[in-house]
Design a protein around this motif. Structure first.
Motif, mmCIF file in Angstrom:
data_model
loop_
_atom_site.group_PDB
_atom_site.id
_atom_site.type_symbol
_atom_site.label_atom_id
_atom_site.label_comp_id
_atom_site.label_asym_id
_atom_site.label_seq_id
_atom_site.Cartn_x
_atom_site.Cartn_y
_atom_site.Cartn_z
ATOM 1 N N LEU A 18 6.451 -4.570 14.900
ATOM 2 C CA LEU A 18 5.880 -3.758 13.831
ATOM 3 C C LEU A 18 4.358 -3.858 13.813
ATOM 4 O O LEU A 18 3.785 -4.904 14.123
ATOM 5 C CB LEU A 18 6.429 -4.196 12.467
ATOM 6 N N THR A 19 3.727 -2.764 13.446
ATOM 7 C CA THR A 19 2.274 -2.762 13.273
ATOM 8 C C THR A 19 1.925 -3.427 11.944
ATOM 9 O O THR A 19 2.794 -3.649 11.085
ATOM 10 C CB THR A 19 1.725 -1.331 13.268
ATOM 11 N N ASP A 20 0.635 -3.715 11.757
ATOM 12 C CA ASP A 20 0.190 -4.278 10.478
ATOM 13 C C ASP A 20 0.542 -3.338 9.329
ATOM 14 O O ASP A 20 0.974 -3.781 8.259
ATOM 15 C CB ASP A 20 -1.323 -4.518 10.501
ATOM 16 N N ALA A 21 0.353 -2.045 9.546
ATOM 17 C CA ALA A 21 0.645 -1.067 8.494
ATOM 18 C C ALA A 21 2.127 -1.069 8.142
ATOM 19 O O ALA A 21 2.502 -0.977 6.967
ATOM 20 C CB ALA A 21 0.203 0.326 8.934
ATOM 21 N N GLU A 22 2.982 -1.179 9.144
ATOM 22 C CA GLU A 22 4.425 -1.183 8.884
ATOM 23 C C GLU A 22 4.849 -2.431 8.121
ATOM 24 O O GLU A 22 5.699 -2.369 7.223
ATOM 25 C CB GLU A 22 5.182 -1.069 10.208
ATOM 26 N N LEU A 23 4.252 -3.573 8.450
ATOM 27 C CA LEU A 23 4.567 -4.803 7.717
ATOM 28 C C LEU A 23 4.108 -4.700 6.264
ATOM 29 O O LEU A 23 4.818 -5.107 5.339
ATOM 30 C CB LEU A 23 3.906 -6.003 8.400
ATOM 31 N N LEU A 24 2.922 -4.140 6.061
ATOM 32 C CA LEU A 24 2.432 -3.947 4.697
ATOM 33 C C LEU A 24 3.318 -2.974 3.926
ATOM 34 O O LEU A 24 3.563 -3.150 2.731
ATOM 35 C CB LEU A 24 0.992 -3.430 4.725
ATOM 36 N N ALA A 25 3.801 -1.945 4.609
ATOM 37 C CA ALA A 25 4.672 -0.963 3.952
ATOM 38 C C ALA A 25 5.943 -1.624 3.435
ATOM 39 O O ALA A 25 6.445 -1.279 2.357
ATOM 40 C CB ALA A 25 5.008 0.161 4.925
ATOM 41 N N ILE A 26 6.470 -2.586 4.195
ATOM 42 C CA ILE A 26 7.660 -3.309 3.740
ATOM 43 C C ILE A 26 7.342 -4.089 2.471
ATOM 44 O O ILE A 26 8.145 -4.137 1.528
ATOM 45 C CB ILE A 26 8.175 -4.242 4.851
ATOM 46 N N LEU A 27 6.154 -4.693 2.420
ATOM 47 C CA LEU A 27 5.750 -5.427 1.219
ATOM 48 C C LEU A 27 5.609 -4.486 0.019
ATOM 49 O O LEU A 27 6.015 -4.819 -1.097
ATOM 50 C CB LEU A 27 4.422 -6.147 1.460
ATOM 51 N N ASP A 39 1.823 5.356 4.217
ATOM 52 C CA ASP A 39 0.509 5.949 3.948
ATOM 53 C C ASP A 39 -0.354 4.995 3.118
ATOM 54 O O ASP A 39 -1.542 4.798 3.404
ATOM 55 C CB ASP A 39 0.659 7.271 3.191
ATOM 56 N N LEU A 40 0.250 4.415 2.080
ATOM 57 C CA LEU A 40 -0.491 3.483 1.224
ATOM 58 C C LEU A 40 -0.924 2.248 2.015
ATOM 59 O O LEU A 40 -2.033 1.736 1.825
ATOM 60 C CB LEU A 40 0.372 3.060 0.035
ATOM 61 N N ALA A 41 -0.045 1.792 2.892
ATOM 62 C CA ALA A 41 -0.379 0.624 3.712
ATOM 63 C C ALA A 41 -1.577 0.919 4.604
ATOM 64 O O ALA A 41 -2.477 0.087 4.763
ATOM 65 C CB ALA A 41 0.827 0.222 4.553
ATOM 66 N N GLY A 68 -2.218 4.567 -6.250
ATOM 67 C CA GLY A 68 -0.853 4.314 -5.799
ATOM 68 C C GLY A 68 -0.531 2.837 -5.680
ATOM 69 O O GLY A 68 0.629 2.464 -5.516
ATOM 70 N N ILE A 69 -1.566 1.982 -5.753
ATOM 71 C CA ILE A 69 -1.357 0.532 -5.710
ATOM 72 C C ILE A 69 -1.440 -0.006 -7.133
ATOM 73 O O ILE A 69 -2.527 -0.121 -7.709
ATOM 74 C CB ILE A 69 -2.401 -0.174 -4.817
ATOM 75 N N LYS A 73 2.494 -4.114 -6.724
ATOM 76 C CA LYS A 73 2.206 -3.989 -5.289
ATOM 77 C C LYS A 73 1.013 -4.861 -4.897
ATOM 78 O O LYS A 73 1.024 -5.538 -3.859
ATOM 79 C CB LYS A 73 1.938 -2.526 -4.925
ATOM 80 N N ALA A 74 -0.028 -4.843 -5.716
ATOM 81 C CA ALA A 74 -1.228 -5.629 -5.412
ATOM 82 C C ALA A 74 -0.914 -7.119 -5.383
ATOM 83 O O ALA A 74 -1.338 -7.844 -4.472
ATOM 84 C CB ALA A 74 -2.318 -5.336 -6.438
#
Length: 219
Positions: A18-27, A39-41, A68-69, A73-74
């Motif tokens: 997974l990319t960094d963005a994909e890992l953040l999206a899971i969070l 997108d938010l990630a 959106g955050i 989420k933050a």
């Protein structure tokens, strides 16, 4: 849904794919009507120059400036990045051997990078210069941190250490030692000699630069 795809990818291919963005999206878990979690990630990463260390320095309040955050989420992102930093404190089963100052820097820099205040750590070593533990000792203000010699050597002895490498950061970005740094190093070296614990080095870490007392011939 698009925000669920990173989860599926992780399960199918493993977390390392997974990319960094994909890992953040899971969070983040979910997006908004206008933007997916992915997108938010990506926006989070772009706001931090695509640098996870920079992102890790930001507060929940700062992250909430991105549309959106919200608070949940933050807080989740900040907590996850802090957990990653703390993971650096845990040693692998195989002991790492310190052969030069750069070896110690690689272990300690992730713990001190980006901190807004000075913090002091030690590496406890055995007679083979293998790392027994990474130990946080203190954190202070922007320009100084107080180190209790009794606490330092008690922690070292608790881990059965025969040698210690000390390190602290300079949030200012200047890695040259101050007079206080030099005096403290000399004081701790002399105290260690009485306890038969060798102070092998003292590193001052400032971002991607560091100063080694041992390399400079001051130990």
């Amino acid at each position: 849904a698009e925000e669920e795809r990173p989860r599926e990818k992780l399960l199918l291919l493993g977390v390392q794919k997974l990319t960094d963005a994909e890992l953040l999206a899971i969070l983040l878990g979910s997006g908004t009507r206008a933007h997916s979690a992915l997108d938010l990630a990506r926006q989070l990463l772009e706001s931090s120059n695509r640098n996870l260390n920079t992102l890790g320095e930001r507060s929940p309040k700062a992250l909430m400036q991105i549309k959106g955050i919200g608070r949940a989420k933050a807080v989740t992102v900040v907590a996850a990045l802090e957990l990653g930093r703390r993971r650096q404190l845990q040693m692998p089963e195989q002991k790492v051997k310190i052969k030069k100052s750069k070896d110690a820097y690689r272990l300690l820099a992730p713990l001190l990078y980006g901190l807004p205040q000075e913090a002091f750590y030690i590496l406890a070593l055995n007679r083979q210069n293998q790392v027994l533990a990474k130990i946080p000792l203190s954190s202070g203000g922007l320009n100084a941190t107080v180190v209790d010699p009794r606490l330092l050597f008690r922690k070292a002895l608790d881990h059965g250490a025969t040698a210690v490498i000390m390190a602290h950061n300079h949030p200012s970005g200047a890695c040259r030692p101050s007079e206080t740094d030099v005096s403290l190093t000399r004081k701790l070296k002399e105290a260690g000699e009485l306890l038969d614990i060798t102070i092998l080095d003292h590193l001052i870490i400032a971002g991607d630069k560091f100063y080694s007392f041992a390399d400079a011939g001051l130990l």
